[in-house]
Structure formats: structure tokens, C-alpha cells
Enzyme design. Structure first.
Site, PDB file in Angstrom:
ATOM      1  N   LYS A   1       0.823  -1.210   0.000  1.00 35.69           N
ATOM      2  CA  LYS A   1       0.000   0.000   0.000  1.00 35.69           C
ATOM      3  C   LYS A   1       0.863   1.269   0.000  1.00 35.69           C
ATOM      4  O   LYS A   1       0.423   2.323  -0.425  1.00 35.69           O
ATOM      5  CB  LYS A   1      -0.963  -0.023   1.169  1.00 35.69           C
ATOM      6  CG  LYS A   1      -1.991  -1.148   0.969  1.00 35.69           C
ATOM      7  CD  LYS A   1      -3.117  -1.133   1.947  1.00 35.69           C
ATOM      8  CE  LYS A   1      -4.251  -2.031   1.511  1.00 35.69           C
ATOM      9  NZ  LYS A   1      -3.982  -3.465   1.720  1.00 35.69           N
TER      10      LYS A   1
HETATM   11  C1  PLP Z   1      -4.619  -4.521   1.128  1.00 35.92           C
HETATM   12  C2  PLP Z   1      -3.903  -5.806   1.075  1.00 35.92           C
HETATM   13  C3  PLP Z   1      -4.278  -6.829   0.167  1.00 35.92           C
HETATM   14  C4  PLP Z   1      -5.487  -6.722  -0.737  1.00 35.92           C
HETATM   15  O1  PLP Z   1      -5.331  -5.791  -1.784  1.00 35.92           O
HETATM   16  P1  PLP Z   1      -6.582  -5.255  -2.622  1.00 35.92           P
HETATM   17  O2  PLP Z   1      -6.083  -4.151  -3.477  1.00 35.92           O
HETATM   18  O3  PLP Z   1      -7.585  -4.780  -1.594  1.00 35.92           O
HETATM   19  O4  PLP Z   1      -7.128  -6.398  -3.418  1.00 35.92           O
HETATM   20  C5  PLP Z   1      -3.499  -7.969   0.123  1.00 35.92           C
HETATM   21  N1  PLP Z   1      -2.430  -8.133   0.942  1.00 35.92           N
HETATM   22  C6  PLP Z   1      -2.053  -7.187   1.834  1.00 35.92           C
HETATM   23  C7  PLP Z   1      -0.883  -7.446   2.713  1.00 35.92           C
HETATM   24  C8  PLP Z   1      -2.767  -5.991   1.926  1.00 35.92           C
HETATM   25  O5  PLP Z   1      -2.389  -5.046   2.828  1.00 35.92           O
END
Ligand code: PLP
Length: 487
Positions: A143
């Protein structure tokens, strides 16, 4: 480590100041492109990039998408030798019509200077799979790739417009820390993060609550993640309140987050000897939707594997065409414990050939009955999906450790198993690694018997914390925000 971050923060401020100067002297008309945004629901169109950035969720209840998707196939030969930052500047530049190119390039470079890997992305070969590590940013989850840039875009745009923004977000773990790291210390932004008390991991909580900047407000809600998300949505739904307190969003409905994520799919696909398959651990469908756009732009992507945990609504959809909510299951990969994926609407919109009426009918059906159907399995020629259970996840983490001495985090492990099951042995396969294993020590210990660590997490233990506590009550949240914003 601390010195490292202090250095980058100082470096950053200079870049932003320089970028502001540049933005004033260079006319925005020098941009080469025109790019506008519209809503999937058809009620909003012709927005500039920065309008889309600040709007978050479209005002007609839909999601914002670009009015056309650029075709870059002719440029790929030239782009193959680019660094990550150069490629990011070129790709993102195609979608930004109202920030001057030099300024945008500085913001992009500053965002990725916070990563502690020289190539921004890390690579690890495990037999015939390539793990694409996206967790080298400040909070050790993918993220950061989007939120480090988003924070800088907000800062730049708000200063130019002489505007303030109060960000309200709900987190089950990773989004909160990454969003806070993206905007901490900024003048024109305050950030409020709702998280379920006692239900995020202790390290994830420390990543939020040890940030003592005045503009950061961590709120431990006496309730579940669903309560937090509901409180956030209900606060946004009061449009008069939203306007009065200038609320903005950082969750992945924000177009700029998806945009930033297109870059690593382009970058990874250009490293492969032929068109690659990508396996993506999926929750809200933001990450894999960015991969879909990279494919539409002409990057060599042969297949997209949508990997889910026991929360399998998407796996069922791709198998049958039926989109039906189930119960939320608690798993080892909590960031994917989601039934209704907020970005799925963007995918459906393209699946329906950009027909807002069909999309609205489907979404209305779903809102009313908790399910909607296509009539048959979607024929995309690109997506496959599979649900991976707890036992498979643990076994994969153990196998990767035993055979390769490589530790997978439980989210990445879901994608790793999905790739083993669905990939085509003659095609390059890339597994998207979404978090550093040290963020999820309990799952790693269960699977491998060893405690994963990372110096930036170790450094948080014992630091001073600041947080507020609230009951899961809408009025309590609204009053808290109003008081903090007016102060
Ligand atoms: C947010 C997140 C996901 C999921 O990603 P999306 O874009 O919501 O599909 C998967 N793994 C981790 C570690 C995350 O923080």
C-alpha cells in the site's frame, strides 16, 4: 534506520518546495496530454486528474475511471530499460492532465525515494515463480507504493488551491499505517483513522499510534472492522457534514491509488522474457484491477490470477458469473477478509463495455438481494480465480521456507498457492508479494516455527503512543472529528 528516514523527510520538503515554485512559473498548458475522468455510473464526467484525486468516490455513488485508456504498445521497447521511477513518471504522466510534467516527476521521484530497495521493487526466484516484492516502503506493505505518492499529490494540490483536507479512513491493518506515513506532518491535511480496538496486530497498531505528528489522529473503536467501515461510510453519506468538514478518502476507491499500482505491473511485465502471468492476493480488487489496466494499455500480460482466501466471493463469481455475498471468515490473511470488493465495480463497468445502465442494474440487484448474476461465467480471456484455504496457506509458507529458505507473508502465500495451481508451466509467472512477513509474526511462527523480524518494526517497540478511544457510535465519531478539526 531513524537517521535514514529523517534524511529523506528533509530531502522531501525541499523537493516539494521546489516543485511548488516550478508549478507557479511553468504554465500547466505545457502538458502534452488531455485526460479526463468519468464515473462508472454515468453521472460525472470531464473531471481533471486533481478533481478526481480530491473527489475520491464519485459524487453519483460510482467510481472514477479515465475517459480513455492510452495504448502504449509502441513505446514498450524504449521503456524496457527504464528504472522503476522513470517508468512511473512516464505511465503516471499519461493520466495527469493538470499538474505540470516536471512537478509531477519530482513528486514521483520523492515518493519512491522513501523505499529502502535500490530498484524499489524486490525480486526473488523460487523455482519457476518470480516473487515481486512490493513491501520495501516505510510501512512494509504494498500500500506504500500508492500512498507515498498520494500523500505528496494531496500536499501539492492543496497548497496550490489553498485548500485543506480532512482524511477519514477505516483500516483492518495495513491501510492505516501506510496512509499515515504518506501524510504525516503535512500542513493542509489532517488524517483520522478508525481501527477496531484489539483486532489489528500489535505491530500494525504501533505503526499508527507511534506517529506523534499533530495532524495524525488514531481512533481505536470499540467494535469490529465492519463497524469502522460502516462509521466511515455513514459519516461520508452526510453530504452537508462532508462538505462542512472537507472530508477526503484514501481507500482504494481513490483513482490515484489504482493509477500508482499500474506501474509495477508494467515494470515487472517488461522484465519477463515473454508475456507473463500474475498471481495477485486479492481483497478489495484494487491491486488486480491495476493489473487489468496495465494489460489494456498493452503491457505483455497473459493471465491474471485472482487469489482469494476463504472469503471467496470473487472466486465464485469468476467460476459461475454469480456475485453473491457470503459470511466474512477470519483468516490468516486479514487484509483479504472482505466480501464486497469496492473496486469490483470498475471491473464490471469494463466488462459491460462501459455501459453505465447495465452496471447500475447489476449493482442495484446486488444491493437489494445480496446477489446478482451475469447468466454464465464471465468470458474475459484473462482472469482466473481460486480460493485458497488456511491449511494450503500454511503448507505453502512452510514449503517456501524449507525448500528456498524464503519466508512468505500469509497474504503472499495465498497468491503463491494460486499460482502453483493455475499457472501455465511454459509461461513466466509472477507472484505479487503484498507484505513483509514480519508484519504477521503469528502466522509465520505457526507455519515455520521462526519469528520474522524487521528493524523498522523492532524500532517501534517501547516508543511513546498517542490514540483516542471511541464507542462504535456515529454521533461520537462526528463529534470527535468536528472538535479536532475546529481546534
Ligand atoms: C490490502 C492488502 C491486500 C489486498 O489488496 P486489494 O487491493 O484490496 O485487493 C493484500 N495483501 C495485503 C498485505 C494488503 O495489505
Amino acid at each position: 534506520m531513524a537517521a535514514f528516514f529523517v534524511f529523506y523527510r528533509a530531502f522531501d520538503c525541499k523537493i516539494v518546495r521546489l516543485s511548488l515554485t516550478l508549478a507557479i512559473v511553468v504554465s500547466p498548458n505545457s502538458n502534452r496530454i488531455t485526460m479526463k475522468y468519468k464515473s462508472t455510473r454515468g453521472g460525472v464526467s470531464d473531471l481533471s486528474f486533481t478533481d478526481a484525486l480530491l473527489m475520491g468516490l464519485a459524487s453519483d455513488g460510482g467510481l472514477l475511471v479515465p475517459q480513455q485508456i492510452p495504448d502504449v504498445s509502441d513505446q514498450l521497447d524504449e521503456w524496457r530499460d527504464f528504472t522503476f521511477v522513470e517508468l512511473a513518471q512516464h505511465i503516471i504522466g499519461l493520466f495527469v492532465d493538470d499538474i505540470e510534467t516536471d512537478t509531477l516527476n519530482l513528486l514521483v521521484a520523492a515518493a519512491y525515494a522513501t523505499f529502502d530497495h535500490p530498484d524499489v521493487v524486490g525480486w526473488k526466484e523460487l523455482d519457476n515463480l518470480t516473487v515481486v516484492e512490493l513491501f520495501h516502503g516505510p510501512t512494509l506493505a504494498f500500500k506504500d507504493v500508492a500512498l507515498q505518492l498520494l500523500g505528496r499529490l494531496f500536499q501539492h494540490v492543496l497548497a496550490l488551491r489553498n485548500q485543506r483536507l480532512n482524511i477519514l479512513g477505516a483500516t483492518s491493518g495495513d491501510t492505516g499505517g501506510a496512509a499515515i506515513a504518506g501524510v504525516r506532518g503535512q500542513e493542509n491535511v489532517d488524517i483520522f483513522i478508525l481501527y477496531p480496538k484489539g483486532r489489528v496486530s500489535p505491530l500494525q497498531e504501533l505503526q499508527m499510534t507511534t506517529v506523534l505528528d499533530r495532524n495524525v489522529h488514531c481512533i481505536a473503536v470499540d467494535g469490529t472492522f465492519d463497524d469502522c467501515q460502516r462509521l466511515m461510510k455513514e459519516t461520508f453519506a452526510d453530504l452537508a457534514y462532508k462538505e462542512k468538514y472537507q472530508l477526503g478518502a484514501v481507500n482504494s476507491v481513490n483513482w490515484a491509488r489504482v493509477l500508482a499500482q499500474i506501474v509495477y505491473y508494467g515494470y515487472a511485465s517488461l522484465k519477463a522474457p515473454s508475456a507473463a502471468e500474475f498471481s495477485v492476493p486479492t481483497g478489495n480488487f484494487g491491486n488486480v484491477f491495476a493489473a487489468y489496466l496495465a494489460h489494456r494499455m498493452g503491457f505483455p500480460i497473459a493471465k491474471l490470477i485472482v487469489a482469494t482466501n476463504d472469503n471467496d466471493i470473487l472466486a465464485r463469481f469468476f467460476a459461475t458469473g454469480e456475485y453473491a455475498v457470503g459470511d466474512v471468515h477470519q483468516t490468516l490473511s486479514p487484509a483479504m477478509d472482505i466480501q464486497v470488493a469496492s473496486n469490483f465495480e470498475r471491473f464490471l463497468y469494463y466488462y459491460f463495455d462501459e455501459d453505465s445502465e447495465r452496471l447500475k442494474a447489476f449493482m442495484a440487484d446486488f444491493a437489494k438481494h445480496g446477489e446478482a448474476r451475469l447468466g454464465s461465467a464471465p468470458n474475459t480471456g484473462l482472469f482466473q480465480s481460486i480460493a485458497i484455504n488456511r491449511q494450503q496457506t500454511v503448507a505453502a509458507m512452510r514449503e517456501a521456507k524449507d525448500r528456498h529458505n524464503y519466508v512468505l507473508d500469509p497474504h503472499t502465500a495465498v497468491g503463491y498457492v494460486a499460482a502453483q495451481q493455475l499457472s501455465n508451466s511454459s509461461t513466466p509467472v509472477m507472484c505479487i508479494a503484498t507484505a513483509h512477513p514480519a508484519k504477521f509474526p503469528d502466522a509465520v511462527v505457526e507455519a515455520t516455527g521462526t519469528v520474522p523480524t524487521h528493524p523498522s518494526l523492532d524500532a517501534l517497540v517501547g516508543l511513546e503512543q498517542r490514540k483516542s478511544a471511541l464507542t462504535a457510535d456515529l454521533q461520537a465519531v462526528k463529534t470527535f472529528l468536528a472538535k479536532a478539526i475546529s481546534a
